[in-house]
Design an enzyme around this catalytic site. Structure first.
Site, PDB file in Angstrom:
ATOM      1  N   SER A 129       0.834  -1.133   0.200  1.00  0.00           N
ATOM      2  CA  SER A 129       0.011   0.191   0.133  1.00  0.00           C
ATOM      3  C   SER A 129       0.743   1.330  -0.093  1.00  0.00           C
ATOM      4  O   SER A 129       1.693   1.762  -0.919  1.00  0.00           O
ATOM      5  CB  SER A 129      -1.024  -0.169   1.385  1.00  0.00           C
ATOM      6  N   ASP A 283      -7.971  -5.043  -6.578  1.00  0.00           N
ATOM      7  CA  ASP A 283      -7.602  -4.137  -5.711  1.00  0.00           C
ATOM      8  C   ASP A 283      -8.632  -2.577  -6.100  1.00  0.00           C
ATOM      9  O   ASP A 283      -8.364  -2.360  -7.348  1.00  0.00           O
ATOM     10  CB  ASP A 283      -6.080  -3.646  -5.651  1.00  0.00           C
ATOM     11  N   HIS A 312      -7.717  -5.022  -1.915  1.00  0.00           N
ATOM     12  CA  HIS A 312      -6.700  -4.566  -1.550  1.00  0.00           C
ATOM     13  C   HIS A 312      -6.062  -5.337  -0.238  1.00  0.00           C
ATOM     14  O   HIS A 312      -4.679  -5.163  -0.085  1.00  0.00           O
ATOM     15  CB  HIS A 312      -6.904  -2.882  -0.933  1.00  0.00           C
TER      16      HIS A 312
END
Length: 337
Positions: A129, A283, A312
């Site tokens: 991330s 995602d 995600h």
């Protein structure tokens, strides 16, 4: 017992023009730096995460094996351990905490690696991330130092759609009257709960919810998942810290600095590191096509999506053994190459 150390940075002039005085970088290390100083892995943290939240990918027999490598987890500014709105003294406290970019973060991490440890080469930088955003930045900012990168579920540049998603998160949090423009005495808990509800629709994929996978992880209903997992996830975090890291995320762009002057393709092309660029197939923040484009502009990159319906959260924090193995196997392959 505090299980991390603080690197004193002194007065730091940020890209925003502000000077963060007596700045601090919290970090934790695993393993031992060898004599040649060539067994180094840097593993940055993610949005709202601290070094504890990265430890699921470290262990004996895993790619990030502390018996083989010296693993450094630097805590991103704004995360509550490094300099943040919640721990910076006046006048740059709370709502006055300055904007920090990924470029700033990586420059300060570079100081830690070089000044404290005398490291000249990094075997691997990896992260999930916002950790992936910092991974890309390491590759672009220090191309002769970084030998390998594996950013997973994150992009080299925050897309417009991702920016808009973050605006909705920010609006939910700051709509709480208790937020008080960042000068709250008690946490804006209604705002934090509202933020969590917005986040819930994006963190996991449509298929994850369709197949009710949350029921397999100890949640008794959808509402239980939204309260116990999502609201619980954000209620323990400081609102100003979350907003500071959100600003960093929104500004994400490896070329927005004096090295590349906004030339995104040039910045991607400058990354010499051998790379596996790994999006989550489903995602919603960082869709695979963004990474596919980025990898195509990098000279030594393979594009390899995680085949998962976890959205995600295919990338972390260690919730799903199948995806953890996919990530770990790729890291092992990259480190062996």
């Amino acid at each position: 017992m505090q299980d991390y150390k603080i690197f004193e940075l002194g007065d730091v002039v940020l890209q925003s023009g502000a000077t963060l005085r007596d700045a601090k970088l919290a970090y934790k290390t695993f393993g031992t730096l060898n004599a040649a100083k060539d067994n180094v892995i840097v593993y940055p943290t993610w949005y709202s995460g601290q070094h504890y939240d990265n430890e699921w990918l470290i262990g004996p027999g895993m790619a990030l094996d502390p018996d083989k490598y010296f693993i450094i987890i630097p805590n991103m500014l704004g995360n509550g351990l490094s300099s943040s709105p919640s721990n910076t003294p006046e006048p740059y406290n709370q709502a006055r905490f300055p904007g920090v970019t990924s470029f700033d973060n990586v420059n300060l991490q570079h100081r830690l690696v070089t000044e404290l440890f005398g490291i000249e080469k990094i075997k691997l930088v990896t992260g999930w991330s916002m950790g992936a955003q910092q991974t890309f930045q390491w590759g672009a900012s220090f191309p002769d130092m970084v030998e390998r990168i594996m950013p997973f579920c994150g992009s080299a540049k925050t897309s417009v759609h991702n920016f808009v998603f973050l605006e909705s998160v920010k609006a939910a949090l700051t709509a709480d009257a208790a937020w008080n423009n960042g000068w709250y005495d008690t946490p804006p808990k209604k705002g934090l709960r509202a933020m969590a509800r917005v986040y819930a629709g994006w963190g996991f994929s449509q298929a994850f919810y369709r197949e009710k996978l949350y029921l397999q992880y100890g949640y008794s209903s959808l509402e239980d998942f939204l309260v116990a997992f999502w609201e619980g996830f954000f209620l323990v975090k400081d609102a100003n810290n979350l907003l500071a890291m959100l600003w960093t995320w929104q500004q994400g762009d490896i070329s927005n600095n004096p090295i590349y002057n906004g030339d995104f393709e040039k910045a991607l092309g400058a990354i010499k590191a051998k790379a596996i660029v790994m999006p989550g197939q489903t995602d919603l923040y960082f869709p695979p096509e963004d990474n596919e484009y980025e990898a195509s502009k990098m000279p030594n990159a393979e594009y390899r999506p995680i085949p998962s319906i976890w959205g995600h959260f295919a990338g972390g924090p260690g919730m799903n053994k199948v995806d953890v193995k996919f990530i770990d196997d790729a890291l092992k392959e990259l480190l062996a190459s």
